[in-house]
Design an enzyme around this catalytic site. Structure first.
Site, short mmCIF file in Angstrom:
data_model
loop_
_atom_site.label_atom_id
_atom_site.label_comp_id
_atom_site.label_asym_id
_atom_site.label_seq_id
_atom_site.Cartn_x
_atom_site.Cartn_y
_atom_site.Cartn_z
N GLU A 10 -65.01 61.43 -56.55
CA GLU A 10 -65.58 62.18 -57.62
C GLU A 10 -65.28 61.40 -58.94
OE1 GLU A 10 -64.80 64.47 -61.06
OE2 GLU A 10 -63.38 63.96 -59.56
N HIS A 307 -66.32 66.92 -55.38
CA HIS A 307 -64.98 67.24 -56.01
C HIS A 307 -63.92 67.65 -54.64
CE1 HIS A 307 -66.07 67.78 -60.17
NE2 HIS A 307 -64.99 67.88 -60.59
#
Length: 338
Positions: A10, A307
């Site tokens: 991420e 994420h």
């Protein structure tokens, strides 16, 4: 020492926050290179510096490279000291992300703590206070600890000035299996605003009502805050079930219409309601760390985000525990911590 490339996965500030929390808990030092390497403005921002300063104060840790814009940090943990702490993020830096960094080390401490956090409470790219209080903390409390959060004053981007207070009674974390939402209990859609024209909030609420036709008319409301808590506006959508509450937010932004913001937020809520998943994408992100620290557990969720995958990688590096994502066609995805 654990070496982390901050541009992998991420590539944002979550890597810093999770690494700090895990370092305090495990005692493992770490170095992050290319901090926030995938962001438009890489390096530490003010809110990341404040978060690291906070855990240093709580733990007596040492950190090299702790300046705004720094692309490399080296962190050596000390010993967690529970107590009362007051941290100001500055401007509208997220109080929620600061809490995310400090919470788990204090949840696993040997005495209660109290946090007073000042900064942004409702800003883009961070969980708003309502999500923390109604979606995330109830699950943490089911795992053993007692964490109570109060919103004293709202703080929108870019002005900030918000304040939250958090009381933490620690306890060992117990594994959970979270598959079933339970029966629906309530739903609400609130256009919350301050120091902006009323019609903007009204348009936001009307658009959400069209996108969520199954919700009762009295579920939609407009709430105005005192002028000194603005300017800012957010649409907060809440769907409460017996075992979980989903909170979806849409923040006002210059150049983006109220209708577009409401359509996007309501579409995300409709997608969650159409599935049978326990956790939405943001709650799934938040649950990985406490589930790993509990030593196990499972929950169902929608499609895993980048994420979540990045958080899982950082967790495994510090704890050796794996977060396994099982993608099941036509059903909710299963996440199991081993």
């Amino acid at each position: 020492m654990i070496i982390i490339d901050g541009s992998e996965g991420e590539g944002g500030g979550q890597v810093v926050r999770n690494a700090c929390a895990l370092s305090l808990i495990t005692g493992e030092p770490f170095r992050i290179t290319k901090v926030r390497g995938k962001r438009e403005k890489p390096g530490l921002m003010r809110q990341h510096v404040t978060a690291i300063e906070a855990v240093c104060a709580i733990d007596g840790a040492e950190c090299e490279g702790l300046t705004v814009g720094s692309s490399e940090v080296t962190f050596r943990p000390g010993r967690v000291t529970p107590g009362e702490y007051h941290f100001a993020v500055g401007t509208a830096g997220s109080t929620g992300l600061l809490l995310q960094t400090a919470l788990m080390p204090l949840v696993l401490a040997d005495k209660p703590s109290r946090l007073i956090l000042e900064g942004g409470t409702h800003n883009m790219l961070a969980p708003p206070f309502d999500f923390i209080a109604k979606a995330f903390l109830p699950i943490v409390n089911r795992m053993g600890p007692t964490v109570e959060a109060r919103l004293v004053r709202h703080g929108f981007y870019p002005r900030g000035g918000g304040r939250i207070e958090v009381d933490i009674t620690p306890a060992p974390l117990q594994p959970l299996e979270c598959f079933d939402r339970g029966a629906p209990l309530d739903c609400s859609a609130t256009a919350l605003f301050g120091a902006l024209p009323f019609p903007i909030a009204e348009r936001m609420a009307k658009t959400a009502r069209k996108k969520l036709p199954d919700w009762p008319q009295d579920a939609f409301a407009v709430r105005e805050l005192p002028v000194d808590q603005g300017p800012g506006i957010v649409l907060l959508l809440e769907a409460a079930f017996e075992h979980v509450t989903e909170v979806v937010s849409g923040f006002g932004k210059l150049g983006v219409s109220a209708e577009r913001i409401a359509n996007t937020a309501a579409g995300r809520m409709a997608g969650y309601l159409a599935s049978d998943a326990f956790a939405g994408p943001y709650l799934a992100d938040q649950l990985l760390l406490p589930f790993a620290l509990a030593g196990g557990g499972s929950f169902t969720t929608v499609k895993p985000s980048q994420h979540s995958l990045t958080a899982a990688d950082i967790i495994e590096r510090f704890t050796g525990r794996r977060c396994v994502f099982e993608v099941r066609e036509g059903e909710s995805n299963m996440v199991t911590v081993r």
